[in-house]
Design a protein around this motif. Structure first.
Motif, mmCIF file in Angstrom:
data_model
loop_
_atom_site.group_PDB
_atom_site.id
_atom_site.type_symbol
_atom_site.label_atom_id
_atom_site.label_comp_id
_atom_site.label_asym_id
_atom_site.label_seq_id
_atom_site.Cartn_x
_atom_site.Cartn_y
_atom_site.Cartn_z
ATOM 1 N N VAL A 43 34.798 -36.326 -2.533
ATOM 2 C CA VAL A 43 33.925 -35.205 -3.150
ATOM 3 C C VAL A 43 32.663 -35.195 -2.204
ATOM 4 C CG1 VAL A 43 32.613 -34.640 -5.161
ATOM 5 C CG2 VAL A 43 34.651 -35.562 -5.485
ATOM 6 N N ILE A 44 32.274 -33.921 -1.829
ATOM 7 C CA ILE A 44 31.176 -33.762 -0.908
ATOM 8 C C ILE A 44 30.069 -33.086 -1.598
ATOM 9 C CG2 ILE A 44 30.271 -32.607 1.109
ATOM 10 C CD1 ILE A 44 33.244 -32.546 2.266
ATOM 11 N N ASN A 45 29.143 -33.690 -1.730
ATOM 12 C CA ASN A 45 27.786 -33.290 -2.484
ATOM 13 C C ASN A 45 26.871 -32.593 -1.338
ATOM 14 O OD1 ASN A 45 25.816 -32.373 -4.112
ATOM 15 N ND2 ASN A 45 25.433 -34.399 -4.988
ATOM 16 N N SER A 46 26.950 -31.392 -1.041
ATOM 17 C CA SER A 46 26.516 -30.736 0.404
ATOM 18 C C SER A 46 24.980 -30.453 -0.082
ATOM 19 C CB SER A 46 27.420 -29.503 0.443
ATOM 20 O OG SER A 46 27.433 -28.682 -0.634
ATOM 21 N N CYS A 47 24.513 -30.203 1.468
ATOM 22 C CA CYS A 47 23.090 -29.611 1.340
ATOM 23 C C CYS A 47 23.287 -28.162 1.949
ATOM 24 C CB CYS A 47 22.120 -30.711 2.054
ATOM 25 S SG CYS A 47 20.710 -30.159 2.873
ATOM 26 N N THR A 48 22.366 -27.141 1.819
ATOM 27 C CA THR A 48 22.723 -26.018 2.384
ATOM 28 C C THR A 48 21.131 -25.478 3.078
ATOM 29 O OG1 THR A 48 23.673 -23.708 2.353
ATOM 30 C CG2 THR A 48 22.437 -24.417 0.408
ATOM 31 N N VAL A 49 20.111 -26.507 2.926
ATOM 32 C CA VAL A 49 18.604 -25.911 3.288
ATOM 33 C C VAL A 49 18.656 -25.195 4.606
ATOM 34 C CG1 VAL A 49 17.971 -28.049 4.346
ATOM 35 C CG2 VAL A 49 16.286 -26.673 2.955
ATOM 36 N N THR A 50 19.566 -25.538 5.653
ATOM 37 C CA THR A 50 19.350 -25.093 7.053
ATOM 38 C C THR A 50 21.018 -24.739 7.488
ATOM 39 O OG1 THR A 50 19.715 -27.173 8.288
ATOM 40 C CG2 THR A 50 17.358 -26.318 7.593
ATOM 41 N N ASN A 51 21.157 -23.751 8.394
ATOM 42 C CA ASN A 51 22.268 -23.498 9.106
ATOM 43 C C ASN A 51 22.860 -24.752 9.377
ATOM 44 O OD1 ASN A 51 21.782 -20.791 8.325
ATOM 45 N ND2 ASN A 51 21.574 -20.281 10.351
ATOM 46 N N GLY A 75 27.492 -29.337 -4.886
ATOM 47 C CA GLY A 75 26.038 -29.284 -4.292
ATOM 48 C C GLY A 75 25.872 -27.991 -3.767
ATOM 49 N N CYS A 76 24.572 -27.744 -3.231
ATOM 50 C CA CYS A 76 23.880 -26.381 -2.933
ATOM 51 C C CYS A 76 25.038 -25.587 -1.875
ATOM 52 C CB CYS A 76 22.675 -26.501 -2.163
ATOM 53 S SG CYS A 76 21.313 -27.280 -3.281
ATOM 54 N N GLY A 77 25.741 -26.550 -1.114
ATOM 55 C CA GLY A 77 26.736 -25.542 -0.140
ATOM 56 C C GLY A 77 27.806 -24.923 -0.894
ATOM 57 N N ALA A 78 27.957 -25.389 -2.163
ATOM 58 C CA ALA A 78 29.248 -24.889 -2.859
ATOM 59 C C ALA A 78 28.844 -23.349 -3.339
ATOM 60 C CB ALA A 78 29.322 -25.718 -4.293
#
Length: 414
Positions: A43-51, A75-78
């Motif tokens: 399970v990837i809990n993702s970040c999307t704050v930057t490209n 996460g945010c990338g979802a």
């Protein structure tokens, strides 16, 4: 039949660290493992704050897919990239923030799933234990009502909403009884806490500080405008970390306007000087190279920056974030110029920090890890210290009276 093994990979901020621990508490039918090499599912809990955060997630997904591991994205990338990755990368499932509590049921599904849910949820469960951590994180709010031109986070985390004050107090009491006596308050924009529940960050802190067993409370980033009267009332409490991270993002008023920020450059200087006089170490965020940062604006910003008594800095060069207002502006600062500006700021703050540490007395350190011959921890000013000792002080509090102040950190023998 043996149970499948599940690994959680966390990218990004402290809020994601909290969310990962929360998701673990919902897992019932799988064995959670501490290495991705042992996992059947990640399970990837993702970040999307930057490209680049997005590309990091994509690279990690590809490496797992090559090894035949089932991948779930949260996460945010979802929110920002979930549909694209679901369609093109062949990941098994996408889980939005409001669906975290359904993670066990979703994992049991035989078919691929895309469950984003909504951006209005508030966590119901609490986290009572942190594996491999000496301190405990408590998420006190979710979302942000600001609309800074460079930031995508409000669109993936939703509007600001506060957790119940009583629930937070209950969570803190359980954590304290489980041996955690440093709490780190986290959230998307923690300074907005209580705006929707007739409370405030200051009032919440006053209650948390009364809990038996809590020695230190650390805060995530807050905004200058969020230091209100109730917050000022707790500034001298012994349990409040003597370090505050107050987000400026820039020190030119013109630039702050371009960035659609709410803070005011000269009012910020007054606030920081007032807090420095009270003995606080002070950190901030700063973006260099944002569109519109002309030589004149930079010159003004640098002159102002030198007036701030800053001891800590989280600064980075602007990178285009698709889906934000800033992405529509002309990128007019060259990369090497932005890099040089970034170095200028870092050098100023490194010198400030060195001078600050030379003036301090007794340090109270929570020892977090051992690396080679040194134990490592942070003092009450959020400065790292390396300690050499024959005793086993891992996860203990150390009172350090004598230490060598070097440019990169403090060193002690006890």
């Amino acid at each position: 039949m043996s149970r499948q093994k599940l690994y959680f990979k966390t990218f990004g901020c402290r809020t994601n660290i909290y969310d990962t621990e929360l998701m673990k508490s919902y897992v019932k039918d799988y064995d959670i493992v501490s290495s991705e090499n042992d996992a059947d599912i990640v399970v990837i809990n993702s970040c999307t704050v930057t490209n680049s955060a997005d590309s990091g997630t994509r690279t990690y997904i590809n490496s797992l897919k090559k090894r035949g591991i089932k991948v779930i994205l949260t996460g945010c990338g979802a929110v920002s990239k979930g549909k694209e990755l679901f369609d093109k990368s062949g990941i098994f499932g996408v889980v939005g923030a409001s669906k975290k509590s359904d993670i066990n049921e979703l994992l049991n599904q035989k078919q691929r799933f895309f469950e984003l849910g909504d951006l209005n949820s508030i966590d119901k469960n609490i986290v009572t234990n942190y594996e491999n951590h000496t301190k405990a994180f408590i998420k006190i709010q979710e979302g942000c009502n600001f609309s800074c031109s460079y930031c995508i986070i409000p669109s993936v985390r939703g509007k600001a909403r506060s957790m119940s004050e009583d629930a937070i107090i209950n969570e803190a009491k359980i954590l304290a009884s489980n041996g955690y006596n440093e709490l780190v308050l986290t959230g998307t924009n923690i300074g907005s806490y209580g705006k929707d529940t007739n409370s405030s960050l200051g009032l919440l802190l006053a209650r948390l500080g009364k809990i038996s067993g809590i020695k230190r409370i650390r805060l995530g980033s807050i905004e200058p405008s969020q230091i209100d009267d109730s917050f000022r009332e707790i500034l001298l409490e012994p349990w409040l970390e003597r370090h505050l991270h107050i987000a400026l993002q820039h020190t030119s008023q013109q630039m702050l306007t371009i960035m659609r920020r709410r803070n005011t450059a000269f009012r910020d200087i007054e606030l920081f000087c007032e807090l420095a006089d009270m003995g606080f170490a002070l950190g901030t965020d700063f973006i260099v190279g944002h569109p519109g940062e002309s030589d004149e604006i930079w010159s003004e910003a640098l002159a102002n920056f030198k007036k701030f008594p800053l001891t800590h800095l989280h600064a980075f060069a602007y990178s285009v974030r698709a889906g934000t207002h800033s992405a529509s502006l002309k990128l007019d600062v060259k990369g090497d110029v932005a890099k040089a500006r970034l170095k200028e700021l870092k050098d100023i703050v490194a010198k400030n920090n060195f001078e600050f540490r030379k003036k301090q007395g007794v340090l109270n350190v929570l020892v977090e890890q051992k690396d080679g011959e040194y134990y490592e921890g942070f003092d009450q000013f959020y400065n790292k210290i390396f300690i050499k000792t024959d005793k086993d002080i891992l996860k203990e509090w150390a009172v350090v009276e004598k230490y060598d102040v070097k440019l990169e950190a403090n060193y002690a023998k006890i």
